[in-house]
Design an enzyme around this catalytic site. Structure first.
Site, mmCIF file in Angstrom:
data_model
loop_
_atom_site.group_PDB
_atom_site.id
_atom_site.type_symbol
_atom_site.label_atom_id
_atom_site.label_comp_id
_atom_site.label_asym_id
_atom_site.label_seq_id
_atom_site.Cartn_x
_atom_site.Cartn_y
_atom_site.Cartn_z
ATOM 1 N N ARG A 311 0.792 -1.227 0.000
ATOM 2 C CA ARG A 311 0.000 0.000 0.000
ATOM 3 C C ARG A 311 0.831 1.287 0.000
ATOM 4 N NH1 ARG A 311 -3.073 1.420 3.435
ATOM 5 N NH2 ARG A 311 -4.701 2.217 2.088
ATOM 6 N N CYS A 341 14.785 -3.900 -4.262
ATOM 7 C CA CYS A 341 15.532 -2.979 -5.108
ATOM 8 C C CYS A 341 14.614 -2.089 -5.922
ATOM 9 C CB CYS A 341 16.484 -3.769 -5.991
ATOM 10 S SG CYS A 341 17.661 -4.657 -4.988
ATOM 11 N N GLU A 342 13.960 -1.169 -5.251
ATOM 12 C CA GLU A 342 13.092 -0.155 -5.853
ATOM 13 C C GLU A 342 13.137 1.042 -4.914
ATOM 14 O OE1 GLU A 342 10.835 -0.367 -8.521
ATOM 15 O OE2 GLU A 342 11.024 -2.520 -8.927
#
Ligand SMILES: *Cc1c(COP(=O)(O)O)cnc(C)c1O
Length: 419
Positions: A311, A341-342
């Site tokens: 969310r 990895c973002e």
């Protein structure tokens, strides 16, 4: 009700220190309170009265252990897939209380729903209506249907969860619906049961919901004048909850709004509540792995991530973060981030936290659209789910293993030629 609360500086769920749950099951870990789920269902069903069936929107949290609690309390169910149908039946839910929503029901799903004898299919297009009629005719049955109308009202919520605007993919425009009811009434394999509508989620102001209900009521009256006597009105779900400092509508506010809009209409009502029943009944426990200072910007790196709770990344949603051991004073503002990895992988931003490596935190209000939206992104095993009740705790889904993930894949033989 104060399900999650501090006692002597320790965060409890009902009568259990959450620290104990974290020690027993590890982190990350979802924890749900049975008392909270029961209390919420009971409050809504009592406020809405005997003439309203409260259906639990399964997609909010579809764990069998959660569905069983709602089935025991006599809830109906709102499903959006064949998978959810199977879950409800396995959890002991009564098929005769199920409404089936969604814009893309497949033939297989329609057949399964008709075979199970569900209460109503909420139809989202003319094409779907005729497909349902064909399948029902083929099965020698009459399909119980309601048209899900799109009332074109702005629910004043995040645009990803607004579903009742005319540019959204959901529902049938009012004038088309009118026409379609008249056609469907002639079809021997269709049983016209009601009208359905759902305008969006996390509604804090009920005015748009009252407006939509008013439009549904006008259509009901109009159809009655044409000799089409419907038996129920389904007003959808979407009642909001407190994540941060919102003031959500109470069950009594909600009941009042529907009563006002539907005054004088005696038919049965159906509502489809997900978040309002489950949202504040769950938390996600996580452990601080590292603190990190990127030259002025502080990060608290935890072992839960966007794959566990999407969310914040998806909607920029707020979840309160509470330490399991209540700290004295606060620390610097930090972003609480996971290992994925973002850059969008965050659970909270700019929160004053006095956390250090090894500390345990609870991400609050994670009972709805938490685990249900989780994934294996970055090959992360999904967390376990634990149900607590008083002093008891019970595993209702074990932690995934790497073997679980790999078991569905084929390991292709090496194409390197032997030397
Ligand atoms: C998602 C959904 C609901 C439940 O929404 P909440 O905001 O969780 O109450 C109800 N009805 C339909 C058709 C839905 O798609």
């Amino acid at each position: 009700m104060n399900t999650f609360h501090y006692r002597d500086h320790a965060l409890y769920g009902e009568d259990l220190p959450l620290q104990e749950i974290a020690a027993h099951y590890g982190t990350p870990c979802y924890v749900y309170s049975e008392a909270a789920l029961r209390e919420r269902y009971h409050s809504f069903s009592a406020a809405l009265g005997d003439n309203t069936r409260v259906c639990y929107a399964v997609k909010a949290n579809s764990n069998l252990g959660i569905l069983r609690i709602f089935a025991e309390m006599g809830a109906g169910f709102d499903i959006v897939s064949g998978g959810e149908l199977e879950r409800v039946l396995r959890a002991g839910g009564d098929a005769g209380t199920i409404v089936f929503s969604g814009v893309g029901k497949s033939s297989v799903e329609i057949r399964a729903a008709l075979g199970a004898g569900i209460f109503c299919l909420n139809v989202e297009s003319a094409a779907e209506l005729w497909r349902i009629a064909d399948i029902a005719a083929d099965m020698g049955k009459r399909a119980p249907v309601a048209l899900r109308v799109n009332p074109d009202v702005d629910p004043g919520t995040h645009r990803y969860i607004a579903t009742g605007l005319k540019e959204s993919k959901f529902g049938i425009p009012m004038d088309q619906a009118r026409h379609l009811y008249l056609q469907a009434a002639q079809h021997p394999a269709l049983e016209l049961k009601g009208i359905a509508c759902h305008i969006g989620s996390q509604l804090l102001d009920l005015t748009p919901l009252g407006e939509a209900a008013g439009r549904v009521r006008a259509l009901y009256d109009e159809l009655a004048a044409h000799g089409i006597a419907l038996q129920h009105l389904d007003l959808g779900g979407g009642v909001g909850i407190r994540y941060h400092d919102e003031i959500p509508p109470s069950p009594a506010d909600y009941a009042w709004t529907l009563d006002q809009a539907l005054q004088g209409v005696a038919v049965r009502r159906v509502v489809e509540l997900g978040r309002a029943l489950a949202g504040n009944a769950g938390v996600l426990l996580t452990k601080v792995e590292y603190l990190k200072d990127n030259g002025g910007k502080q990060f608290c790196v935890v072992d839960a991530a966007m794959n566990d709770l999407l969310r914040p990344a998806l909607y920029g949603a707020w979840h309160d973060i509470l330490p399991l051991h209540q700290s004295v004073g606060t620390g610097p503002a930090m972003d609480v981030v996971g290992p994925v990895c973002e850059s969008g992988d965050f659970l909270a931003r700019d929160r004053p936290l006095a956390a250090k490596a090894g500390d345990l935190l609870a991400v609050m209000s994670a009972g709805a659209y938490g685990f249900a939206m989780s994934s294996n992104y970055n090959s992360r095993p999904r967390p376990p789910e634990v149900l607590i009740s008083g002093h008891q705790h019970r595993l209702i889904r074990r932690r995934e293993t790497l073997a679980d993930q790999l078991s569905l894949e084929e390991n292709p033989p090496s194409r390197k030629s032997p030397l």
